[in-house]
Design an enzyme around this catalytic site. Structure first.
Site, PDB file in Angstrom:
ATOM      1  N   GLY A 219       0.844  -1.204   0.000  1.00 14.35           N
ATOM      2  CA  GLY A 219       0.000   0.000   0.000  1.00 14.35           C
ATOM      3  C   GLY A 219       0.873   1.244   0.000  1.00 14.35           C
TER       4      GLY A 219
ATOM      5  N   THR B  62       4.918   2.200   6.369  1.00 14.36           N
ATOM      6  CA  THR B  62       3.603   1.833   6.882  1.00 14.36           C
ATOM      7  C   THR B  62       2.909   3.071   7.448  1.00 14.36           C
ATOM      8  OG1 THR B  62       2.608   0.981   8.935  1.00 14.36           O
ATOM      9  CG2 THR B  62       4.953   0.755   8.772  1.00 14.36           C
TER      10      THR B  62
ATOM     11  N   ASP C   3       0.315   2.948   9.109  1.00 15.15           N
ATOM     12  CA  ASP C   3      -0.209   2.526  10.411  1.00 15.15           C
ATOM     13  C   ASP C   3       0.828   2.705  11.528  1.00 15.15           C
ATOM     14  OD1 ASP C   3      -2.369   1.777   8.925  1.00 15.15           O
ATOM     15  OD2 ASP C   3      -2.233  -0.366   9.348  1.00 15.15           O
TER      16      ASP C   3
END
Ligand code: F6P
Length: 341
Positions: A10, A125, A127
């Site tokens: 992603g 990331t 996140d």
């Protein structure tokens, strides 16, 4: 020496700044040559390669997405494997790879490095869930976008005297929810690390409402109620076979409305959190990681990734970096919880 760069998994705001940091340092300091693999590991397997020179990276730090494209392709699947990777590298005169990606990308990079391919990793990331780095680029931008969205949700919530539920990203960890929720003054923050009961959530919502506030509930996509076994998923599996998350906010809103009697609306922020211009913090972090990855290549630190520790960029072996999630510690959640309700 010729280096191939790829971005995989992603996307995250800052990918282009990593590419620029690595390419400019490599050209200016070490007189190296660069190519980019298009669409992550798929470009490696298919030999889909573009030239990367100073012109190609001009002014890209401020651009979201990735100029190389990305995919969730696993280099060991389909026509891949270490022999194919070696063949493409040697056909194109590529000596080493800088792989920019998350857990899946770096796990594949480790496996290839174990079989002799020269790879340096850069963690990615939004996140912020990789234990080996204090912060990953993209996280700061995602928090900023989520916070701005919540500021807006609060004004419409106030106008209608509604409870607003904002769902943010965070598959395994609640860092985006914790930071954006705290920044926006949320009355409830729900994270994957802490299962919570409907009763507790509604108690906080009602307390805030009784004080004349329009309650704001921030929920990470990976959150589960104490009655649920797993995070809510209704969209099948992704390319890695992981459940596609999203929808917990929409699930909670009618429950909150029914239990508290307060009209409730849910908004899922989704991929807006990964799109657009990276923050200044992310551009600087990503540029430094790209430059450090270049140094790793020149020094031959194969099988390592660059990471942020405090304010320093360090080099961590893949083996130590993988498989360890950076979860929100209990004391950080308890600190935020004092202000709930
Ligand atoms: O891992 C980062 C992440 O943004 C998660 O928070 C989210 O579950 C997932 O990616 C979404 O992936 P995709 O872009 O494949 O929908």
């Amino acid at each position: 020496m010729r280096i191939g760069i790829l971005t995989s998994g992603g996307d995250a705001p800052g990918l282009n700044a990593v590419i620029r940091g690595a390419v400019l340092t490599g050209i200016k300091v070490h007189a190296l040559d660069f190519v980019g693999f298009r669409n992550g590991w798929r470009g490696v397997i298919e030999g889909d390669i573009i030239h990367l020179g100073r012109d190609e990276v001009k002014g890209i730090s401020k651009q979201g997405g990735t100029i190389l494209g990305t995919s969730r392709t696993n280099p060991f699947e389909a026509d891949g494997g270490v022999e194919r990777v070696n063949a493409v590298m040697s056909e194109n005169g590529i000596d080493a790879i800088i792989a920019i990606g998350g857990e899946g990308t770096l796990a594949a990079a480790k496996r290839l490095t174990d079989e002799g391919v020269r790879i340096v990793g850069v963690p990615k990331t939004v996140d912020n869930d990789l234990d080996a780095t204090d912060y990953s680029f993209g996280f700061d931008t995602a928090v900023q976008i989520a916070t701005e969205a919540m500021d807006r949700l609060r004004t419409t919530g106030d106008a209608h005297d509604r409870c607003m539920v904002a769902e943010v990203m965070g598959r395994h960890v609640g860092w985006i929810a914790l930071h954006s929720g705290m920044a926006a003054g949320a009355h409830v923050i729900l994270i994957p690390e802490r299962k919570t009961s409907v009763e507790q959530i509604c108690k906080w919502v009602s307390e805030a409402h009784d004080r004349g506030r329009a309650p704001l509930v921030v929920v990470a996509e990976g959150f589960a109620l104490d009655t649920m076994d797993d995070a809510h998923s209704e969209r099948g599996l992704d390319a890695f076979g992981r459940p596609r998350l999203g929808g917990i906010g929409e699930l909670l809103a009618p429950i909150i409305e029914q239990q508290t009697g307060i009209e409730t609306r849910a908004t899922t922020l989704g991929h807006i959190q990964r799109g657009g211009t990276p923050s200044a913090f992310d551009r600087v972090l990503a540029t430094r990681l790209g430059m450090a990855a270049m140094r790793s290549v020149v020094e031959g630190h194969w099988g390592r990734m660059v990471a942020l520790r405090g304010t320093e960029i360090v080099h961590v072996p893949f083996a130590d970096a993988l498989g360890k999630l950076k979860t929100v510690p209990d004391d950080r959640y308890e600190e935020a919880r004092v202000l709930f309700g």
